[in-house]
Design a protein around this motif. Structure first.
Motif, PDB file in Angstrom:
ATOM      1  N   HIS A  93       1.101  -1.285  -0.154  1.00  0.00           N
ATOM      2  CA  HIS A  93      -0.430  -0.364  -0.076  1.00  0.00           C
ATOM      3  C   HIS A  93       0.790   1.759   0.572  1.00  0.00           C
ATOM      4  O   HIS A  93       1.431   1.537   0.967  1.00  0.00           O
ATOM      5  CB  HIS A  93      -0.760  -0.195   1.051  1.00  0.00           C
ATOM      6  N   TRP A 130       2.307   0.233   4.631  1.00  0.00           N
ATOM      7  CA  TRP A 130       1.874  -1.041   4.735  1.00  0.00           C
ATOM      8  C   TRP A 130       1.479  -2.038   3.957  1.00  0.00           C
ATOM      9  O   TRP A 130       1.914  -1.274   2.731  1.00  0.00           O
ATOM     10  CB  TRP A 130       0.677  -0.657   5.682  1.00  0.00           C
ATOM     11  N   HIS A 134      -5.061  -8.313  -1.428  1.00  0.00           N
ATOM     12  CA  HIS A 134      -6.274  -7.610  -1.565  1.00  0.00           C
ATOM     13  C   HIS A 134      -7.053  -8.206  -2.737  1.00  0.00           C
ATOM     14  O   HIS A 134      -6.954  -7.645  -3.479  1.00  0.00           O
ATOM     15  CB  HIS A 134      -5.211  -6.409  -2.340  1.00  0.00           C
ATOM     16  N   HIS A 391      -3.732   3.592  -5.795  1.00  0.00           N
ATOM     17  CA  HIS A 391      -3.113   2.697  -5.910  1.00  0.00           C
ATOM     18  C   HIS A 391      -1.972   3.528  -6.827  1.00  0.00           C
ATOM     19  O   HIS A 391      -1.705   4.340  -8.052  1.00  0.00           O
ATOM     20  CB  HIS A 391      -2.726   1.384  -6.773  1.00  0.00           C
ATOM     21  N   HIS A 440     -11.311   2.990   1.530  1.00  0.00           N
ATOM     22  CA  HIS A 440     -10.152   1.880   1.905  1.00  0.00           C
ATOM     23  C   HIS A 440     -11.361   1.733   3.443  1.00  0.00           C
ATOM     24  O   HIS A 440     -10.315   1.341   4.013  1.00  0.00           O
ATOM     25  CB  HIS A 440      -9.111   2.523   2.883  1.00  0.00           C
TER      26      HIS A 440
HETATM   27 CU1  C2O Z   1      -4.474  -0.034   1.120  1.00  0.00          CU
HETATM   28 CU2  C2O Z   1      -6.403  -0.777  -2.524  1.00  0.00          CU
HETATM   29  O1  C2O Z   1      -5.403  -0.883  -0.910  1.00  0.00           O
END
Ligand code: C2O
Ligand code: CU
Ligand code: CU
Length: 456
Positions: A93, A130, A134, A391, A440
């Protein structure tokens, strides 16, 4: 069970007392070095805050996962071995890296397979990041079961490298009556509240522990790296009797430190602060999250007005040490300029939707040219805050609700409060491909509050 009964039962998550660290943070190499490491995402039973055993998912058997430390100029090679019973990814991230290395939902890693994430760590990217899974529709589930960890990028010319450092990873959770991680049926009332607010819980972990204690010596200045790894909880952080010197955000250090009484950290945001030990030896103070009303009235939790105690900062009994110098200027953040923006776009967030649509992996929502600078105008049309994340590319906020941003910094996640708007500048350098942007709050993202930006 509420927080108090959990605390009474054990007081802490049974986990590594110190966060494990992997990577090679040392300075002094010539050219690029390879950082080669393997993370195993595995399914296991663990005790979580008083439950005898609890089905969890972990990286390298730790919760949070090991702190990944990289250095600007490194060539990183990070191997994910997916030993879960389902697909996963590791999303780094906030990092600027080739599209296939982003660990997005479009690059899921099948169960029983491995994936090699390999990328160069750019100059100027030093900061606190971090990582988390996903996979499509399952990010919230996998993070709730334990998968999250911090990543630190270090620079050789870090102006505050002389200060002692702490990392605080915030993550909340909730268990059911059997002591398992509570994920209600989405059609039940608790399930619908979780979708509306995002899933929150009464267990406030810091580095995998409940109510940990940190120490400081009078006079000392500590650098704290703060990571919000919670699915939906906002932390309005305040340290009793102390102000904080805010020195950095998602994409690294500011130009100039800013003294603040508190810091609001939306999900996925990071902050770096300097904590100056101005109180007397033996003092004990609490790090709290103060009430913050991000909710619609209908689903606002009954206890939202109560501050949450997160950790204790205990001063040692030793006499004060002389305070170290803190540089007045930290670094230069090169500006993105509005005059260079070739496109202005509006992104509208409503409950569970972006520009009125749910995520479709086969649709491109925004096409942009490689190298272009753009001005994004992100608006929140509803009465609940949504933290917006892009992103692959760090951006610079230029205004919030028409108010110019007081100073420049790099961000990848910005909260857009209810019925407000945020404008930012971003430049799509280096890496073509399909990049996600989304809210998020993980429950929102998993339900499709996400779009695709294609850079080419
Ligand atoms: Cu922390 Cu698509 O993300
Ligand atoms: Cu991301
Ligand atoms: Cu949202």
């Amino acid at each position: 069970m509420d927080r108090r009964s959990f605390l009474a039962s054990t007081g802490a998550l049974v986990a590594v007392p110190q966060l494990a660290r992997i990577g090679l943070p040392r300075a002094g190499s010539h050219g690029s070095r390879l950082v080669d490491l393997t993370m195993r995402a595995q399914r296991e039973h663990r005790a979580l805050a008083g439950s005898a055993s609890c089905q969890m998912l972990t990286y390298n058997s730790d919760c949070p996962g090991p702190v990944v430390e990289l250095r600007e100029g490194d060539r990183a090679r990070l191997v994910l071995e997916n030993q879960l019973d389902e697909i996963s990814t590791i999303h780094w991230h906030g990092l600027h890296l080739p599209n296939a290395m982003d660990g997005s939902p479009l690059n899921a890693v099948a169960r029983g397979t491995r994936y090699v994430y390999e990328f160069d760590v750019p100059r100027g990217s030093a900061g606190t990041y971090w990582y988390h899974p996903h996979p499509p529709h399952r990010t919230g589930y996998q993070v709730a079961h334990g998968l999250h960890g911090a990543l630190i990028i270090r620079a050789d010319d870090d102006p505050i490298a002389h200060l002692p450092e702490r990392l605080l990873v915030f993550w909340d959770n909730r268990l059911d009556a059997q002591g398992n991680i509570d994920i209600p049926d989405p059609d039940s009332i608790p399930g619908r509240i979780d979708f509306e607010n995002g899933r929150e819980g009464p267990l406030h972990f810091v580095n995998g522990k409940l109510a940990p204690e940190f120490t400081i010596r009078a006079g000392e200045v500590q650098r704290w790296r703060l990571v919000n790894a919670s699915a939906a909880r906002f932390y309005r952080l305040a340290l009793e009797g102390h102000t904080l010197l805010h020195v950095g955000s998602d994409g690294g250090l500011f130009e100039i430190p800013v003294e603040v009484p508190e810091i609001l950290l939306a999900p996925a945001e990071r902050a770096e602060v300097l904590v100056r030990a101005t109180a007397d030896p033996g003092t004990r103070v609490t790090l709290r999250s103060l009430p913050y009303d991000r909710y619609i009235p209908q689903t606002r939790p009954a206890d939202w007005r109560e501050p949450c105690d997160l950790a204790t900062l205990a001063y040692s009994k030793e006499p004060p040490v002389p305070s170290p110098a803190i540089p007045a200027r930290l670094r230069v953040v090169p500006p993105l300029r509005e005059a260079d923006a070739t496109v202005t776009r509006t992104i509208s967030m409503s409950q569970g939707l972006i520009n009125g649509k749910k995520m479709d992996p086969d649709r491109v929502d925004v096409s942009a040219r490689l190298g272009a600078t753009e001005l994004w105008h992100v608006e929140n049309l509803v009465g609940l805050d949504h933290p917006f994340h892009l992103h692959g590319f760090q951006f610079q906020v230029v205004s919030r609700n028409g108010e110019p941003e007081p100073f420049r910094c790099w961000k990848d996640t910005v909260n857009v409060p209810k019925h407000e708007e945020v404008r930012f500048l971003v430049r799509f350098d280096d890496f073509p491909g399909k990049w996600m942007f989304h809210c998020h709050i993980l429950d929102h993202e998993d339900h499709g509050m996400m779009g695709i930006l294609e850079v080419r």
